[in-house]
Design a protein around this motif. Structure first.
Motif, PDB file in Angstrom:
ATOM      1  N   SER A  81       0.827  -1.217   0.000  1.00 56.19           N
ATOM      2  CA  SER A  81       0.000   0.000   0.000  1.00 56.19           C
ATOM      3  C   SER A  81       0.855   1.258   0.000  1.00 56.19           C
ATOM      4  CB  SER A  81      -0.918   0.010   1.227  1.00 56.19           C
ATOM      5  OG  SER A  81      -1.812  -1.066   1.179  1.00 56.19           O
ATOM      6  N   GLU A  84       2.270   1.754  -3.504  1.00 55.32           N
ATOM      7  CA  GLU A  84       1.213   2.185  -4.429  1.00 55.32           C
ATOM      8  C   GLU A  84       0.857   3.649  -4.209  1.00 55.32           C
ATOM      9  OE1 GLU A  84      -2.062  -0.553  -4.124  1.00 55.32           O
ATOM     10  OE2 GLU A  84      -0.919  -2.156  -5.101  1.00 55.32           O
ATOM     11  N   ARG A  85       0.831   4.105  -2.969  1.00 50.00           N
ATOM     12  CA  ARG A  85       0.551   5.523  -2.709  1.00 50.00           C
ATOM     13  C   ARG A  85       1.671   6.408  -3.250  1.00 50.00           C
ATOM     14  NH1 ARG A  85      -1.388   4.754   3.321  1.00 50.00           N
ATOM     15  NH2 ARG A  85       0.805   4.254   3.344  1.00 50.00           N
ATOM     16  N   TRP A  87       3.438   5.733  -5.882  1.00 48.29           N
ATOM     17  CA  TRP A  87       3.221   5.772  -7.330  1.00 48.29           C
ATOM     18  C   TRP A  87       2.172   6.821  -7.689  1.00 48.29           C
ATOM     19  CZ3 TRP A  87       2.279  -0.196  -7.987  1.00 48.29           C
ATOM     20  CH2 TRP A  87       3.484  -0.882  -7.816  1.00 48.29           C
ATOM     21  N   HIS A  88       1.062   6.822  -6.951  1.00 53.95           N
ATOM     22  CA  HIS A  88      -0.067   7.686  -7.308  1.00 53.95           C
ATOM     23  C   HIS A  88       0.072   9.115  -6.794  1.00 53.95           C
ATOM     24  CE1 HIS A  88      -2.129   4.307  -9.059  1.00 53.95           C
ATOM     25  NE2 HIS A  88      -1.957   3.620  -7.948  1.00 53.95           N
ATOM     26  N   ASP A  94       7.155   2.537 -10.961  1.00 47.98           N
ATOM     27  CA  ASP A  94       7.400   1.250 -10.315  1.00 47.98           C
ATOM     28  C   ASP A  94       8.689   0.604 -10.783  1.00 47.98           C
ATOM     29  OD1 ASP A  94       6.454   0.645 -12.837  1.00 47.98           O
ATOM     30  OD2 ASP A  94       5.256  -1.060 -12.185  1.00 47.98           O
TER      31      ASP A  94
END
Length: 139
Positions: A81, A84-85, A87-88, A94
């Motif tokens: 998680s 992923e945060r 990345w966004h 990645d």
């Protein structure tokens, strides 16, 4: 954003990633220098490993900095998680853009500054054997 478990703490605040290992040290890097953040299988056995790659400071002779952290099993979902945060929220990719090292092996660079001399037959044979082994390992 925070990620932590006993002995380790990772935070992303105010444009900085701070890695902290209890009793060992702290590393602080700017998020803008992070060219990749990913989770992958650990090299030391089962489980997951966080991998961050940072580009060197512009106009320096330094190499990229790579940080690898083994993730305890019970924290794997939290680690996924967190990445992923990144990345966004911070547009951290990645995986890094391919570099010269990633583009494959070249026997002799096509460059006028390289001097090329005849190679001994034993060296040719060794080169062929190594290339065959590399190809077989990748299959």
């Amino acid at each position: 954003m925070r990620l932590e478990w006993p002995g380790f703490h990772l935070a992303c605040e105010e444009g900085r990633l701070e890695f902290s290992w209890s009793g060992a040290g702290v590393l602080e890097m700017g998020v803008e220098r992070c060219e990749a953040a990913m989770c992958r299988g650990s090299e030391t056995g089962g489980g997951l490993q966080l991998v961050f790659r940072f580009r060197p400071v512009p106009d320096s002779a330094a190499s990229p900095t790579v940080v690898r952290v083994d993730v305890p099993n019970q924290y794997e979902q939290s680690a996924l998680s967190f990445v992923e945060r990144l990345w966004h929220q911070h547009q951290v990719p990645d995986r890094p853009e391919p570099t010269v090292e990633d583009t494959g092996l070249e026997r002799v660079p096509d460059d006028p500054e390289w001097f090329v001399a005849p190679v001994h037959p034993a060296s040719e044979e060794l080169f062929r054997d190594v290339m065959i082994r590399i190809a077989d390992d990748g299959a």
